[in-house]
Design an enzyme around this catalytic site. Structure first.
Site, PDB file in Angstrom:
ATOM      1  N   GLU A 168       0.828  -1.212   0.000  1.00  0.00           N
ATOM      2  CA  GLU A 168       0.000   0.000   0.000  1.00  0.00           C
ATOM      3  C   GLU A 168       0.860   1.259   0.000  1.00  0.00           C
ATOM      4  O   GLU A 168       2.058   1.212   0.257  1.00  0.00           O
ATOM      5  CB  GLU A 168      -0.914   0.024   1.231  1.00  0.00           C
ATOM      6  CG  GLU A 168      -0.301  -0.403   2.539  1.00  0.00           C
ATOM      7  CD  GLU A 168       0.870   0.405   2.996  1.00  0.00           C
ATOM      8  OE1 GLU A 168       0.800   1.656   2.925  1.00  0.00           O
ATOM      9  OE2 GLU A 168       1.868  -0.188   3.450  1.00  0.00           O
ATOM     10  N   GLU A 311       4.623  -0.291   1.057  1.00  0.00           N
ATOM     11  CA  GLU A 311       4.749  -0.470  -0.393  1.00  0.00           C
ATOM     12  C   GLU A 311       4.679  -1.932  -0.834  1.00  0.00           C
ATOM     13  O   GLU A 311       4.690  -2.222  -2.023  1.00  0.00           O
ATOM     14  CB  GLU A 311       6.061   0.133  -0.930  1.00  0.00           C
ATOM     15  CG  GLU A 311       6.259   1.590  -0.666  1.00  0.00           C
ATOM     16  CD  GLU A 311       7.586   2.125  -1.193  1.00  0.00           C
ATOM     17  OE1 GLU A 311       8.303   1.374  -1.908  1.00  0.00           O
ATOM     18  OE2 GLU A 311       7.915   3.279  -0.895  1.00  0.00           O
TER      19      GLU A 311
END
Length: 342
Positions: A168, A311
């Site tokens: 994310e 991420e």
């Protein structure tokens, strides 16, 4: 909502026998043996293989970020998404290194990236509501996010993918994840809120106060997982939750990344506990509270590297471990194959 079959334990004895009879002492491959057993349960006991793995990065903005809970403004979410597209972020480097295809999904960053190639548009809005003042989103938005995630997983499943890793990007999303953690685990905000991007002591205190305020504001509504997401979630957290459930529904492996992805996993388990059978936890983040989340989910992270980047970086780095577990299970000789008598 999601029809997820529990993973069968019917062939556990046969799987364990195969693992134990490899040319090694019993248990000598440690956690890789536990992982190999999970892979064989989910993908088939004869030859579990990882096919066409993908890493999906879900990006969105959070209204609470405007109240100063991060070292960075919300504009950085958009800037980092552009960095992903250009291939310059840590997740790009790691995906290239391990041969993992990366997909970036805009779930609701503040500024739409109109005309930008390489971003999947699954926008639910331009950032959530500030959770300490109002609900993050409507229940309708949660349901829409689930359907979008389900369609995206269906697409990848049709491409032959049997492993989805999730990451994310979203300034302010550790506040949302901490609020979800506090609700699900019935803990105080102060015990769940960490430093996120590396905030100072004064900002940490403000962040704890705002998360506590959010929990107070929505207390009467936090009665089920859908309402938890509507009141406290992020657009990216909603779609990660939906993606986990949809992948498990299709008997795909789900590699969970760090603190925010694990918050989504906690909600997914509340919606359908069978999803837990399909989850692999890539790493234990250095973010405060993540180890407690792991204990709550009875999870054994593959890596502990002191990372707190998000991420999907921890999920990406775990892929070689997952492939190694499948590799030894499928290719390593047994004692009888090797003509070794013990």
């Amino acid at each position: 909502m999601f029809e997820i079959s529990p993973v069968s334990c019917e062939f556990d004895d046969a799987i364990q026998h195969k693992i134990d009879n490899k040319t090694k002492p019993l248990g000598a491959l440690g956690e890789l043996e536990v992982l190999a057993k999970q892979l064989a349960r989910v993908l088939g006991k004869d030859k579990p293989e990882i096919v066409n793995p993908k890493l999906l990065v879900f990006a969105a903005d959070h209204g609470i970020a405007a109240s100063g809970v991060s070292i960075a403004p919300s504009d950085v979410t958009t800037q980092m998404v552009m960095n992903f597209i250009k291939g310059g972020a840590a997740i790009n480097v790691f995906c290239r290194q391990v041969g993992l295809e990366l997909e970036v999904i805009d779930c609701g960053i503040l500024q739409p990236l109109e005309g930008v190639k390489g971003v999947v548009d699954q926008r639910l809005g331009a950032g959530t509501g500030a959770i300490h003042k109002q609900p993050a989103m409507t229940l309708g938005a949660v349901k829409q996010g689930f359907e979008m995630a389900r369609e995206r997983i269906a697409y990848h499943h049709q491409q032959g993918t049997n492993l989805i890793a999730l990451g994310e990007m979203g300034i302010g999303n550790t506040s949302s994840a901490a609020a979800i953690m506090a609700t699900v685990m019935k803990m105080k905000a102060a015990d769940c809120v960490g430093r996120g991007t590396g905030i100072d002591a004064a900002t940490l205190k403000r962040k704890q106060m705002l998360v506590e305020q959010a929990l107070h504001l929505h207390e009467s509504e936090l009665t089920d997982p859908m309402n938890i997401l509507a009141c406290l979630g992020g657009f990216e957290i909603v779609q990660m939750t939906g993606a986990m459930l949809a992948a498990a529904e299709r008997k795909m492996l789900v590699v969970v990344d760090g603190f925010i992805a694990t918050a989504a996993a906690m909600v997914a388990v509340q919606i359908n506990e069978n999803v837990r059978d399909y989850m692999i936890f890539g790493h234990q983040s250095d973010e405060r509270g993540h180890c407690l989340m792991m204990s709550h989910l009875q999870a054994r992270p593959l890596l502990k590297l002191g990372m707190r980047l998000g991420e999907g970086t921890g999920a990406a780095l775990a892929l070689p471990m997952i492939q190694a577990a499948a590799g030894f299970y499928n290719e390593m000789a047994s004692f009888s194959d090797a003509g070794i008598e013990i």
